[in-house]
Each structure stands twice: as structure tokens, then as C-alpha cells.
Design a protein around this motif. Structure first.
Motif, PDB file in Angstrom:
ATOM      1  N   THR A 196     -17.086 -24.242  14.634  1.00 47.77           N
ATOM      2  CA  THR A 196     -16.664 -24.148  13.233  1.00 47.77           C
ATOM      3  C   THR A 196     -15.754 -25.289  12.795  1.00 47.77           C
ATOM      4  OG1 THR A 196     -14.801 -22.731  13.869  1.00 47.77           O
ATOM      5  CG2 THR A 196     -16.842 -21.631  13.228  1.00 47.77           C
ATOM      6  N   ASN A 197     -14.956 -25.845  13.711  1.00 45.99           N
ATOM      7  CA  ASN A 197     -13.910 -26.785  13.316  1.00 45.99           C
ATOM      8  C   ASN A 197     -14.437 -28.057  12.662  1.00 45.99           C
ATOM      9  OD1 ASN A 197     -12.080 -24.993  14.346  1.00 45.99           O
ATOM     10  ND2 ASN A 197     -11.525 -26.202  16.145  1.00 45.99           N
ATOM     11  N   SER A 198     -15.641 -28.466  13.012  1.00 49.88           N
ATOM     12  CA  SER A 198     -16.149 -29.729  12.469  1.00 49.88           C
ATOM     13  C   SER A 198     -16.610 -29.607  11.027  1.00 49.88           C
ATOM     14  CB  SER A 198     -17.306 -30.247  13.330  1.00 49.88           C
ATOM     15  OG  SER A 198     -18.393 -29.328  13.307  1.00 49.88           O
ATOM     16  N   THR A 199     -16.844 -28.388  10.551  1.00 42.98           N
ATOM     17  CA  THR A 199     -17.433 -28.218   9.219  1.00 42.98           C
ATOM     18  C   THR A 199     -16.548 -28.811   8.129  1.00 42.98           C
ATOM     19  OG1 THR A 199     -18.539 -26.200   9.957  1.00 42.98           O
ATOM     20  CG2 THR A 199     -18.387 -26.555   7.592  1.00 42.98           C
ATOM     21  N   ASN A 200     -15.272 -28.432   8.100  1.00 43.53           N
ATOM     22  CA  ASN A 200     -14.371 -28.980   7.087  1.00 43.53           C
ATOM     23  C   ASN A 200     -14.119 -30.466   7.307  1.00 43.53           C
ATOM     24  OD1 ASN A 200     -14.107 -26.599   5.710  1.00 43.53           O
ATOM     25  ND2 ASN A 200     -12.156 -26.020   6.629  1.00 43.53           N
ATOM     26  N   LEU A 201     -13.985 -30.866   8.568  1.00 41.64           N
ATOM     27  CA  LEU A 201     -13.726 -32.279   8.844  1.00 41.64           C
ATOM     28  C   LEU A 201     -14.872 -33.161   8.360  1.00 41.64           C
ATOM     29  CD1 LEU A 201     -12.192 -32.069  12.440  1.00 41.64           C
ATOM     30  CD2 LEU A 201     -10.988 -32.472  10.290  1.00 41.64           C
ATOM     31  N   PHE A 202     -16.095 -32.644   8.431  1.00 39.29           N
ATOM     32  CA  PHE A 202     -17.262 -33.403   7.979  1.00 39.29           C
ATOM     33  C   PHE A 202     -17.541 -33.203   6.490  1.00 39.29           C
ATOM     34  CE2 PHE A 202     -19.506 -33.562  12.389  1.00 39.29           C
ATOM     35  CZ  PHE A 202     -18.709 -34.640  12.744  1.00 39.29           C
ATOM     36  N   GLY A 203     -16.794 -32.318   5.827  1.00 36.83           N
ATOM     37  CA  GLY A 203     -17.022 -32.075   4.411  1.00 36.83           C
ATOM     38  C   GLY A 203     -18.295 -31.305   4.128  1.00 36.83           C
ATOM     39  N   LEU A 204     -18.715 -30.455   5.064  1.00 36.98           N
ATOM     40  CA  LEU A 204     -19.924 -29.662   4.894  1.00 36.98           C
ATOM     41  C   LEU A 204     -19.546 -28.253   4.440  1.00 36.98           C
ATOM     42  CD1 LEU A 204     -21.766 -30.811   8.156  1.00 36.98           C
ATOM     43  CD2 LEU A 204     -21.849 -31.836   5.869  1.00 36.98           C
ATOM     44  N   CYS A 205     -20.537 -27.406   4.222  1.00 41.59           N
ATOM     45  CA  CYS A 205     -20.263 -26.018   3.868  1.00 41.59           C
ATOM     46  C   CYS A 205     -20.965 -25.117   4.875  1.00 41.59           C
ATOM     47  CB  CYS A 205     -20.727 -25.705   2.447  1.00 41.59           C
ATOM     48  SG  CYS A 205     -22.481 -25.977   2.136  1.00 41.59           S
ATOM     49  N   ALA A 206     -20.541 -23.866   4.955  1.00 41.58           N
ATOM     50  CA  ALA A 206     -21.115 -22.955   5.941  1.00 41.58           C
ATOM     51  C   ALA A 206     -20.984 -21.523   5.464  1.00 41.58           C
ATOM     52  CB  ALA A 206     -20.422 -23.121   7.299  1.00 41.58           C
ATOM     53  N   VAL A 207     -21.860 -20.672   5.987  1.00 38.05           N
ATOM     54  CA  VAL A 207     -21.789 -19.241   5.722  1.00 38.05           C
ATOM     55  C   VAL A 207     -22.087 -18.518   7.032  1.00 38.05           C
ATOM     56  CG1 VAL A 207     -24.217 -19.144   5.004  1.00 38.05           C
ATOM     57  CG2 VAL A 207     -22.654 -17.329   4.299  1.00 38.05           C
ATOM     58  N   ALA A 208     -21.302 -17.480   7.324  1.00 40.43           N
ATOM     59  CA  ALA A 208     -21.475 -16.713   8.560  1.00 40.43           C
ATOM     60  C   ALA A 208     -22.079 -15.354   8.241  1.00 40.43           C
ATOM     61  CB  ALA A 208     -20.130 -16.537   9.270  1.00 40.43           C
ATOM     62  N   VAL A 209     -22.976 -14.895   9.106  1.00 43.56           N
ATOM     63  CA  VAL A 209     -23.633 -13.602   8.905  1.00 43.56           C
ATOM     64  C   VAL A 209     -23.719 -12.868  10.243  1.00 43.56           C
ATOM     65  CG1 VAL A 209     -25.006 -14.330   6.918  1.00 43.56           C
ATOM     66  CG2 VAL A 209     -25.907 -14.665   9.206  1.00 43.56           C
ATOM     67  N   PRO A 210     -23.701 -11.539  10.230  1.00 44.00           N
ATOM     68  CA  PRO A 210     -23.880 -10.774  11.472  1.00 44.00           C
ATOM     69  C   PRO A 210     -25.258 -11.040  12.071  1.00 44.00           C
ATOM     70  CG  PRO A 210     -23.061  -9.380   9.688  1.00 44.00           C
ATOM     71  CD  PRO A 210     -23.490 -10.666   9.065  1.00 44.00           C
ATOM     72  N   ALA A 211     -25.335 -10.982  13.398  1.00 39.63           N
ATOM     73  CA  ALA A 211     -26.617 -11.246  14.070  1.00 39.63           C
ATOM     74  C   ALA A 211     -26.834 -10.284  15.222  1.00 39.63           C
ATOM     75  CB  ALA A 211     -26.673 -12.689  14.550  1.00 39.63           C
ATOM     76  N   GLY A 212     -26.437  -9.037  15.044  1.00 36.41           N
ATOM     77  CA  GLY A 212     -26.690  -8.048  16.081  1.00 36.41           C
ATOM     78  C   GLY A 212     -25.634  -8.059  17.165  1.00 36.41           C
ATOM     79  N   GLU A 213     -26.073  -7.829  18.390  1.00 35.35           N
ATOM     80  CA  GLU A 213     -25.159  -7.738  19.523  1.00 35.35           C
ATOM     81  C   GLU A 213     -25.642  -8.608  20.673  1.00 35.35           C
ATOM     82  OE1 GLU A 213     -24.765  -3.673  20.656  1.00 35.35           O
ATOM     83  OE2 GLU A 213     -23.485  -3.158  18.951  1.00 35.35           O
ATOM     84  N   VAL A 214     -24.696  -9.055  21.468  1.00 36.61           N
ATOM     85  CA  VAL A 214     -24.972  -9.762  22.715  1.00 36.61           C
ATOM     86  C   VAL A 214     -24.148  -9.081  23.795  1.00 36.61           C
ATOM     87  CG1 VAL A 214     -24.703 -11.915  23.983  1.00 36.61           C
ATOM     88  CG2 VAL A 214     -25.522 -11.965  21.625  1.00 36.61           C
ATOM     89  N   ALA A 215     -24.817  -8.586  24.822  1.00 37.86           N
ATOM     90  CA  ALA A 215     -24.148  -7.872  25.912  1.00 37.86           C
ATOM     91  C   ALA A 215     -23.309  -6.710  25.386  1.00 37.86           C
ATOM     92  CB  ALA A 215     -23.282  -8.837  26.727  1.00 37.86           C
ATOM     93  N   GLY A 216     -23.817  -6.037  24.347  1.00 38.82           N
ATOM     94  CA  GLY A 216     -23.140  -4.868  23.819  1.00 38.82           C
ATOM     95  C   GLY A 216     -21.985  -5.153  22.887  1.00 38.82           C
ATOM     96  N   LEU A 217     -21.746  -6.421  22.561  1.00 39.61           N
ATOM     97  CA  LEU A 217     -20.646  -6.782  21.670  1.00 39.61           C
ATOM     98  C   LEU A 217     -21.202  -7.446  20.415  1.00 39.61           C
ATOM     99  CD1 LEU A 217     -18.144  -8.223  24.311  1.00 39.61           C
ATOM    100  CD2 LEU A 217     -17.948  -6.057  23.075  1.00 39.61           C
ATOM    101  N   PRO A 218     -20.524  -7.287  19.271  1.00 38.95           N
ATOM    102  CA  PRO A 218     -21.040  -7.865  18.023  1.00 38.95           C
ATOM    103  C   PRO A 218     -21.112  -9.380  18.093  1.00 38.95           C
ATOM    104  CG  PRO A 218     -18.794  -7.058  17.742  1.00 38.95           C
ATOM    105  CD  PRO A 218     -19.260  -6.561  19.074  1.00 38.95           C
ATOM    106  N   PHE A 219     -22.140  -9.924  17.489  1.00 37.57           N
ATOM    107  CA  PHE A 219     -22.371 -11.364  17.524  1.00 37.57           C
ATOM    108  C   PHE A 219     -22.726 -11.834  16.125  1.00 37.57           C
ATOM    109  CE2 PHE A 219     -24.656 -15.316  18.496  1.00 37.57           C
ATOM    110  CZ  PHE A 219     -23.836 -15.859  19.470  1.00 37.57           C
ATOM    111  N   GLY A 220     -22.299 -13.037  15.779  1.00 36.18           N
ATOM    112  CA  GLY A 220     -22.611 -13.593  14.470  1.00 36.18           C
ATOM    113  C   GLY A 220     -23.096 -15.021  14.580  1.00 36.18           C
ATOM    114  N   VAL A 221     -23.818 -15.451  13.575  1.00 38.32           N
ATOM    115  CA  VAL A 221     -24.266 -16.837  13.499  1.00 38.32           C
ATOM    116  C   VAL A 221     -23.807 -17.411  12.170  1.00 38.32           C
ATOM    117  CG1 VAL A 221     -26.279 -16.450  14.957  1.00 38.32           C
ATOM    118  CG2 VAL A 221     -26.494 -16.215  12.472  1.00 38.32           C
ATOM    119  N   MET A 222     -23.837 -18.729  12.085  1.00 38.97           N
ATOM    120  CA  MET A 222     -23.521 -19.360  10.811  1.00 38.97           C
ATOM    121  C   MET A 222     -24.532 -20.449  10.528  1.00 38.97           C
ATOM    122  SD  MET A 222     -20.143 -21.669  11.521  1.00 38.97           S
ATOM    123  CE  MET A 222     -20.157 -23.063  12.643  1.00 38.97           C
TER     124      MET A 222
END
Length: 384
Positions: A196-222
Motif C-alpha cells: 500500500t505504501n507506494s500508492t500515495n508516493l506514486f500519486g496513484l489511487c486505490a480501492v480495497a475490497v473484501p476477498a473471502g478468507e485465507v487459512a480461516g482469516l479474512p483477506f482483502g485485495v486492492m
């Protein structure tokens, strides 16, 4: 200065995605259209471009290959929507992300609150105070050197993305425990910001959304998008939202009067099944006629059910228009699974005809028709 945090090992680059001739032709036409506007290739990631619905042209997405890659189902949803995925080397992104705290940019925080930090307030988090306090001695020449390095990394990142509409990344590379954070606060936080850290430094935009679970724990993608695509990016993210499933037992069944409401929100029939043997079905005196499904403490039976798949927002539309005393709730199915379904508030079935013995709404309607309408539901005070 905060010590550098070793980057986790990178997984092998995933194989390139082979696109169908139809998608490839459409993508080529889209690239030609972009070229005519002067916004083709890497330049798309540096200019402000007009928003465009992903339905107007194929979405091209670059997929990363970090140690914590997005679940396969996430990529599958994008492909099913017509997106073309290809692998991208994340090296310029992760190196830029590390610069946020390991380089001179942290001096900006000292400029903002350094005097307060130097005051030694007991309310300061010691880790935050150490990071900001260390920026006091960063020389000015390091800032200019880091700006040059960041510009070079951004050029490399933009070149790697090319004409992609978005970059698909995990929101975070893992799930650190409280003990992990306590043992190494700067390191744990740096690892969480790896993607995530490079997004602001590069002047880009991003959106994060839930993506189910991995190994029984919540996981998200952007999804990271070019500069100025803040409005369009969430529309691409909508493609990642898993569909909802709705169990219907009455007037929304295939061929029944309210089935058009399902079709209007893009629903499709998945299968016909029955509920678990735990429900009672009652004929309500409504217009149009419909039953009320109620879970029974004892004496329940299986009821014919259709399972429909529909966009998540479509379920919201149906819920907003649902008349009293109908409700949405969990419906247990015969195979042990469950789905959101239409239920009825228990008070509304008092005095209504119990039609559970027929096994379902359609069977009851057929029996009533064969009997010449003698199976009329008894009236109850609530009209829908």
C-alpha cells in the motif's frame, strides 16, 4: 532512522493469462481508441483520464506475484467479467514502499509534529515517537536524493503496468498477531504496508475490497489505478464482489407473479432443492397470494425451494422493497448449507392456513386449483 525491514521472499512469477481471440480483438480496438486520444500505454498512469464504465471496454488488469497473492477466486471473477490478467514485477513498488519510513520522507512528519514529539509528552506512543524523532537529523540532501530515486522507481513501475487499467494486489501480506506487533512494532507495520505504501508516493489511487478468507482469516485485495481514475476504479472493484444467493419458496418462484422482481435485478436460477425439515409454510391472505415460511421449534418439514444467484446490490434492492411482515433471514437447506431467504414474521401466520403438508407453494396452488379454489387461505389482519 527506523532500521530497514527485510522483504519477504517473492513467489515465482505466475504464468501469463492467455486471452481468447474475441477479447484480444476487443482489447486491440480499445488500445487503438486510447492511442487516438493520446492516452495509450504508460502515459495513462500519469495523466488525468475521464472515468469510464468497465462495461464499455475490456478491463486489463495486472496481477502481482507476492508471497501472499490474491486468492484464485478473485482473479477468476475478473476473468469471468472479461478482464485480461498478466503478471507484473513488483520490485519498483516494494522498493518505493520501503522508502516511506526508511528514507527522508518521514521528515515531513517531523515538520508537522516534531516540536510536540520533542516535548516528551507521556501520551505519545513510544514507537511513533521514535520514528518521528529520528527524522530530526535527516539531512536535506537525502530528501533530494530520495526524490530522484522515487521518480526513477515510478518510471519503472509505470512502464511495467503499461496499458493496464488496474493493478491487483493483496491489501496486506498477512495477519500479524498482537504478539508479533509487540515484538517488532516498526517491522510489523512496515510489512503490512508492503503493497500500500507506494500508492500515495506514486500519486496513484486505490480501492480495497473484501476477498473471502485465507487459512480461516479474512483477506482483502486492492486495485491500484492510474492517476485520476478514482471514480472508475470502484466500478472495476464491483466485479470482485461475489454474488449473493437467495432462497425463495413462494411468489418469487419461477412462473409466479413476483419472479419478475428477481429477473429485474439480474438474478438467475441456480437449482431447485428443499429446506431442511425444520419449517412450516402458511398461505397468507395477500395480493398477490404468497406464503409465509416460518422456522418451527417442533414438527417442521422440508419445503420446496429455489436458489437464485444475483448481484449483491440486487439483494439490497429486494430488501429495501420487501413488504411487511416479510423479512430476509437465514434459511437452512436440505444439504446442510444455508442461504439468505424470504421468511415471515411469526405473528403474521396466526390464523393463516398451514399448507406444509403439500411440500411447497406450487403443490399447494395446484391442489387448490384442482379442488376448484376450495383451498382458500384464511384471512389474517396483515395485508401486503
Amino acid at each position: 532512522m527506523t532500521p530497514a525491514v527485510p522483504a519477504p521472499p517473492m513467489a515465482p512469477m505466475p504464468p501469463a493469462v492467455h486471452v481468447t481471440p474475441t477479447i484480444r480483438s476487443a482489447a486491440s480496438a480499445s488500445a487503438a481508441a486510447n492511442a487516438s486520444t493520446g492516452r495509450s500505454g504508460p502515459d495513462r498512469w500519469t495523466r488525468i483520464t475521464p472515468s469510464m464504465s468497465p462495461k464499455t471496454r475490456p478491463v486489463r488488469s495486472a496481477a502481482s506475484s507476492p508471497v501472499s497473492a490474491p486468492p484464485a477466486s478473485t482473479a477468476d471473477r475478473l476473468r469471468a467479467a472479461g478482464a485480461v490478467l498478466r503478471p507484473v514485477d513488483l520490485t519498483p513498488f516494494t522498493r518505493a514502499a520501503a522508502m516511506l519510513y526508511e528514507g527522508a520522507f518521514v521528515a515531513e512528519r517531523y515538520t508537522a509534529v516534531g516540536a510536540f514529539v520533542d516535548g516528551g509528552s507521556p501520551d505519545l506512543d513510544p514507537t511513533v515517537a521514535a520514528v518521528i524523532g529520528a527524522a530530526r537529523d535527516i539531512p536535506a540532501h537525502q530528501l533530494f536524493a530520495d526524490l530522484d530515486r522515487l521518480a526513477a522507481l515510478r518510471t519503472a513501475a509505470v512502464a511495467a503496468l503499461g496499458d493496464a487499467d488496474a493493478l491487483l494486489l493483496p491489501t496486506a501480506p498477512g495477519h500479524p498477531s498482537l504478539a508479533d506487533v509487540a515484538a517488532d512494532p516498526p517491522g510489523a507495520n512496515a510489512r503490512l504496508g508492503r503493497f500500500t505504501n507506494s500508492t500515495n508516493l506514486f500519486g496513484l489511487c486505490a480501492v480495497a475490497v473484501p476477498a473471502g478468507e485465507v487459512a480461516g482469516l479474512p483477506f482483502g485485495v486492492m486495485l491500484v489505478g492510474p492517476t485520476g481514475t478514482d471514480e472508475r476504479l470502484p466500478r472495476i472493484a464491483d466485479l470482485l464482489t461475489p454474488p449473493a444467493h437467495l432462497a425463495v419458496v413462494g411468489a418469487h418462484l419461477t412462473g409466479e407473479p413476483l419472479n419478475l422482481q428477481l429477473l429485474a435485478v439480474g438474478a438467475r436460477l441456480v437449482r431447485t432443492t428443499t429446506t431442511a425439515a425444520a419449517y412450516r409454510l402458511h398461505a397468507l391472505a395477500t395480493t398477490p397470494p404468497k406464503p409465509g415460511l416460518v422456522r418451527a421449534d417442533t414438527g417442521g418439514a422440508a419445503v420446496e425451494t429455489e436458489i437464485w444467484e444475483l448481484p449483491a446490490e440486487g439483494l439490497g434492492v429486494l430488501a429495501a422493497a420487501l413488504p411487511h411482515p416479510m423479512a430476509l433471514g437465514r434459511v437452512d437447506l436440505a444439504d446442510g448449507t444455508a442461504a439468505t431467504g424470504f421468511l415471515c414474521e411469526p405473528y403474521a401466520v396466526h390464523g393463516a392456513t398451514d399448507i406444509t403438508e403439500h411440500g411447497g407453494w406450487r403443490a399447494y396452488r395446484a391442489a387448490a386449483s384442482a379442488a376448484g379454489g376450495s383451498h382458500r387461505p384464511r384471512h389474517h389482519p396483515t395485508e401486503l
